[in-house]
Scaffold this active site. Structure first.
Site, PDB file in Angstrom:
ATOM      1  N   THR A 232      28.694  21.104  34.184  1.00 41.54           N
ATOM      2  CA  THR A 232      29.223  19.871  34.794  1.00 41.54           C
ATOM      3  C   THR A 232      28.515  18.637  34.221  1.00 41.54           C
ATOM      4  O   THR A 232      29.122  17.575  34.096  1.00 41.54           O
ATOM      5  CB  THR A 232      29.059  19.872  36.336  1.00 41.54           C
ATOM      6  OG1 THR A 232      27.694  20.149  36.645  1.00 41.54           O
ATOM      7  CG2 THR A 232      29.950  20.914  36.989  1.00 41.54           C
TER       8      THR A 232
ATOM      9  N   PHE B  53      34.705  24.885  39.317  1.00 42.81           N
ATOM     10  CA  PHE B  53      35.916  25.397  39.964  1.00 42.81           C
ATOM     11  C   PHE B  53      35.932  25.180  41.473  1.00 42.81           C
ATOM     12  O   PHE B  53      36.940  24.762  42.040  1.00 42.81           O
ATOM     13  CB  PHE B  53      36.071  26.905  39.670  1.00 42.81           C
ATOM     14  CG  PHE B  53      36.261  27.193  38.218  1.00 42.81           C
ATOM     15  CD1 PHE B  53      37.491  27.024  37.623  1.00 42.81           C
ATOM     16  CD2 PHE B  53      35.199  27.615  37.425  1.00 42.81           C
ATOM     17  CE1 PHE B  53      37.676  27.265  36.274  1.00 42.81           C
ATOM     18  CE2 PHE B  53      35.364  27.859  36.076  1.00 42.81           C
ATOM     19  CZ  PHE B  53      36.614  27.688  35.497  1.00 42.81           C
TER      20      PHE B  53
ATOM     21  N   GLN C 270      29.445  32.939  32.292  1.00 36.55           N
ATOM     22  CA  GLN C 270      30.840  33.062  32.725  1.00 36.55           C
ATOM     23  C   GLN C 270      31.666  31.953  32.076  1.00 36.55           C
ATOM     24  O   GLN C 270      32.875  31.901  32.244  1.00 36.55           O
ATOM     25  CB  GLN C 270      30.929  32.953  34.246  1.00 36.55           C
ATOM     26  CG  GLN C 270      30.174  34.051  34.962  1.00 36.55           C
ATOM     27  CD  GLN C 270      30.003  33.744  36.449  1.00 36.55           C
ATOM     28  OE1 GLN C 270      30.849  34.056  37.263  1.00 36.55           O
ATOM     29  NE2 GLN C 270      28.894  33.118  36.787  1.00 36.55           N
TER      30      GLN C 270
ATOM     31  N   ASP D 211      33.048  27.675  27.303  1.00 36.28           N
ATOM     32  CA  ASP D 211      32.965  26.416  26.560  1.00 36.28           C
ATOM     33  C   ASP D 211      32.097  26.490  25.305  1.00 36.28           C
ATOM     34  O   ASP D 211      32.054  25.552  24.521  1.00 36.28           O
ATOM     35  CB  ASP D 211      32.462  25.280  27.482  1.00 36.28           C
ATOM     36  CG  ASP D 211      31.169  25.644  28.208  1.00 36.28           C
ATOM     37  OD1 ASP D 211      30.325  26.359  27.625  1.00 36.28           O
ATOM     38  OD2 ASP D 211      30.994  25.190  29.361  1.00 36.28           O
TER      39      ASP D 211
ATOM     40  N   HIS E 289      33.047  36.385  30.512  1.00 37.36           N
ATOM     41  CA  HIS E 289      34.452  36.063  30.817  1.00 37.36           C
ATOM     42  C   HIS E 289      35.221  35.708  29.548  1.00 37.36           C
ATOM     43  O   HIS E 289      36.216  34.989  29.604  1.00 37.36           O
ATOM     44  CB  HIS E 289      34.552  34.946  31.860  1.00 37.36           C
ATOM     45  CG  HIS E 289      34.243  35.422  33.257  1.00 37.36           C
ATOM     46  ND1 HIS E 289      34.072  34.593  34.335  1.00 37.36           N
ATOM     47  CD2 HIS E 289      34.092  36.690  33.747  1.00 37.36           C
ATOM     48  CE1 HIS E 289      33.816  35.313  35.419  1.00 37.36           C
ATOM     49  NE2 HIS E 289      33.811  36.585  35.081  1.00 37.36           N
TER      50      HIS E 289
ATOM     51  N   ASN F 244      21.136  25.894  41.917  1.00 34.89           N
ATOM     52  CA  ASN F 244      22.553  25.675  42.200  1.00 34.89           C
ATOM     53  C   ASN F 244      22.680  24.629  43.296  1.00 34.89           C
ATOM     54  O   ASN F 244      21.975  24.698  44.298  1.00 34.89           O
ATOM     55  CB  ASN F 244      23.189  27.001  42.676  1.00 34.89           C
ATOM     56  CG  ASN F 244      24.692  26.996  42.496  1.00 34.89           C
ATOM     57  OD1 ASN F 244      25.175  26.943  41.374  1.00 34.89           O
ATOM     58  ND2 ASN F 244      25.438  27.019  43.589  1.00 34.89           N
TER      59      ASN F 244
HETATM   60  P1  OAD Z   1      32.040  27.724  40.661  1.00 35.06           P
HETATM   61  O1  OAD Z   1      32.784  26.424  40.580  1.00 35.06           O
HETATM   62  O2  OAD Z   1      32.542  28.739  41.604  1.00 35.06           O
HETATM   63  O3  OAD Z   1      30.518  27.446  41.029  1.00 35.06           O
HETATM   64  C1  OAD Z   1      29.778  26.472  40.364  1.00 35.06           C
HETATM   65  C2  OAD Z   1      28.524  26.189  41.170  1.00 35.06           C
HETATM   66  O4  OAD Z   1      27.709  25.308  40.412  1.00 35.06           O
HETATM   67  C3  OAD Z   1      28.797  25.511  42.512  1.00 35.06           C
HETATM   68  O5  OAD Z   1      28.212  26.278  43.542  1.00 35.06           O
HETATM   69  C4  OAD Z   1      28.109  24.133  42.367  1.00 35.06           C
HETATM   70  O6  OAD Z   1      27.453  23.728  43.562  1.00 35.06           O
HETATM   71  C5  OAD Z   1      27.115  24.351  41.271  1.00 35.06           C
HETATM   72  N1  OAD Z   1      26.849  23.163  40.425  1.00 35.06           N
HETATM   73  C6  OAD Z   1      27.751  22.301  39.885  1.00 35.06           C
HETATM   74  N2  OAD Z   1      27.151  21.405  39.089  1.00 35.06           N
HETATM   75  C7  OAD Z   1      25.812  21.685  39.137  1.00 35.06           C
HETATM   76  C8  OAD Z   1      24.654  21.099  38.529  1.00 35.06           C
HETATM   77  N3  OAD Z   1      24.751  20.066  37.697  1.00 35.06           N
HETATM   78  N4  OAD Z   1      23.448  21.643  38.809  1.00 35.06           N
HETATM   79  C9  OAD Z   1      23.341  22.706  39.664  1.00 35.06           C
HETATM   80  N5  OAD Z   1      24.401  23.294  40.251  1.00 35.06           N
HETATM   81  C10 OAD Z   1      25.626  22.797  39.993  1.00 35.06           C
HETATM   82  O7  OAD Z   1      31.963  28.293  39.156  1.00 35.06           O
HETATM   83  P2  OAD Z   1      31.588  29.757  38.667  1.00 35.06           P
HETATM   84  O8  OAD Z   1      30.679  30.419  39.616  1.00 35.06           O
HETATM   85  O9  OAD Z   1      31.203  29.658  37.257  1.00 35.06           O
HETATM   86  O10 OAD Z   1      36.572  32.681  36.015  1.00 35.06           O
HETATM   87  O11 OAD Z   1      32.995  30.476  38.737  1.00 35.06           O
HETATM   88  C11 OAD Z   1      33.098  31.812  38.354  1.00 35.06           C
HETATM   89  C12 OAD Z   1      34.436  32.082  37.712  1.00 35.06           C
HETATM   90  O12 OAD Z   1      35.498  31.623  38.559  1.00 35.06           O
HETATM   91  C13 OAD Z   1      34.673  31.326  36.419  1.00 35.06           C
HETATM   92  O13 OAD Z   1      34.104  31.970  35.305  1.00 35.06           O
HETATM   93  C14 OAD Z   1      36.157  31.323  36.316  1.00 35.06           C
HETATM   94  C15 OAD Z   1      36.488  30.981  37.729  1.00 35.06           C
HETATM   95  O14 OAD Z   1      37.740  31.403  38.142  1.00 35.06           O
HETATM   96  C16 OAD Z   1      37.689  32.920  35.352  1.00 35.06           C
HETATM   97  O15 OAD Z   1      38.406  32.057  34.937  1.00 35.06           O
HETATM   98  C17 OAD Z   1      37.976  34.391  35.186  1.00 35.06           C
END
Ligand code: OAD
Ligand code: ZN
Length: 247
Positions: A29, A36, A103, A106, A121, A218
């Site tokens: 981010t 997501f 996961q 990019d 992924h 996180n």
């Molecule tokens: P999520 O969007 O579910 O989780 C991202 C987490 O990162 C959230 O809990 C945020 O609070 C945290 N976050 C965001 N920016 C941050 C920062 N700068 N510092 C610390 N924490 C931060 O994303 P993923 O867990 O990656 O899969 O999602 C898993 C999978 O769901 C992805 O790979 C994708 C999606 O559907 C597929 O497309 C198969």
């Protein structure tokens, strides 16, 4: 985050020799890519999870390509942030063995020069024909991808599917198996920027040895927080950069 949290993070990093990281969308981010499931995340603002459902893609690839046009542009133009660079520096400057299981699709860990990156992924760099399995590079289709056009195989006319893992598909086997091995062997496991909602990737940290230390950075809480030696609910880039200043 508190100075105490930073000194704890620095201390755990200092002691570690073999580090296994699981990274998610929150890792990127700070490079301008939305995650997501945050309140500003893709699934809360633009579309729902089923955009990455394999059966929906089979029925209607046009939706996927149309929706992803701006996402592709953002991904391709993105640059590694302080967090990606800190993980690479743990290897290059501090001599740690670091394995990154991500996961994310990019490619930013690779751009930051992390030596060992497993994309559990999959990747957006290549595409495979749904019918004849012809395998091509996304680089040759950048313009069409950015315009949101459905990519079709020149040989048979079936849609190309990006080699990312859709819901309903198995994970890339080699990346997952090598990740498992790294998590089992690590003396420090770090979870960075993932909600830990999507399995089996979310299970990787639980393969750590009982002796391994466990850190979560996180912004939001996760179900694994209670198991961690250190939890920082703040920016990955800031936390890691500040901790590295103390190594
Ligand atoms: P999520 O969007 O579910 O989780 C991202 C987490 O990162 C959230 O809990 C945020 O609070 C945290 N976050 C965001 N920016 C941050 C920062 N700068 N510092 C610390 N924490 C931060 O994303 P993923 O867990 O990656 O899969 O999602 C898993 C999978 O769901 C992805 O790979 C994708 C999606 O559907 C597929 O497309 C198969
Ligand atoms: Zn084909």
């Amino acid at each position: 985050m508190t100075p105490h949290e930073i000194s704890q993070l620095a201390e755990l990093l200092k002691e570690a020799k073999k580090i296994a990281c699981l990274t998610g969308a929150g890792m990127s981010t700070e490079s301008g890519i939305p995650d997501f499931r945050s309140s500003t995340g893709i699934y809360n603002t633009l579309t729902s999870e089923d955009i990455f459902d394999i059966n929906r893609f089979r029925r209607n690839p046009d939706d996927f390509y149309r929706f992803n046009s701006s996402f592709y542009t953002t991904l391709m133009d993105a640059q590694p942030n302080a967090g990606h660079l800190a993980l690479a520096r743990l290897e290059s400057e501090f001599g740690k063995k670091v394995v990154v299981s991500t996961q994310n699709i990019d490619g930013l860990h690779q751009k930051a020069n992390s030596s060992t990156v497993y994309e559990v992924h999959g990747t957006m760099r290549t595409l495979t024909c749904m019918k004849c399995r012809k395998h091509v590079s996304s680089d040759d289709y950048v313009q069409q991808l950015k315009e949101g056009k459905t990519l079709r195989c020149e040989a048979c006319g079936a849609p190309y599917k990006p080699d990312i893992t859709f819901f309903g598909e198995a994970l890339p086997e080699e990346a997952y198996m090598k990740s498992l091995e790294a998590f089992e062997k690590a003396d420090l496991v770090m979870v960075l920027g993932t909600s830990l909602k999507v399995y089996p990737a979310a299970a990787l940290p639980s393969y750590r040895s009982t002796l391994a230390k466990f850190i979560i950075i996180n912004r939001m809480e996760t179900d694994a927080d209670d198991d961690a030696d250190l939890v920082i609910h703040d920016s990955i880039g800031e936390a890691l950069t500040k901790a590295l200043e103390r190594l």
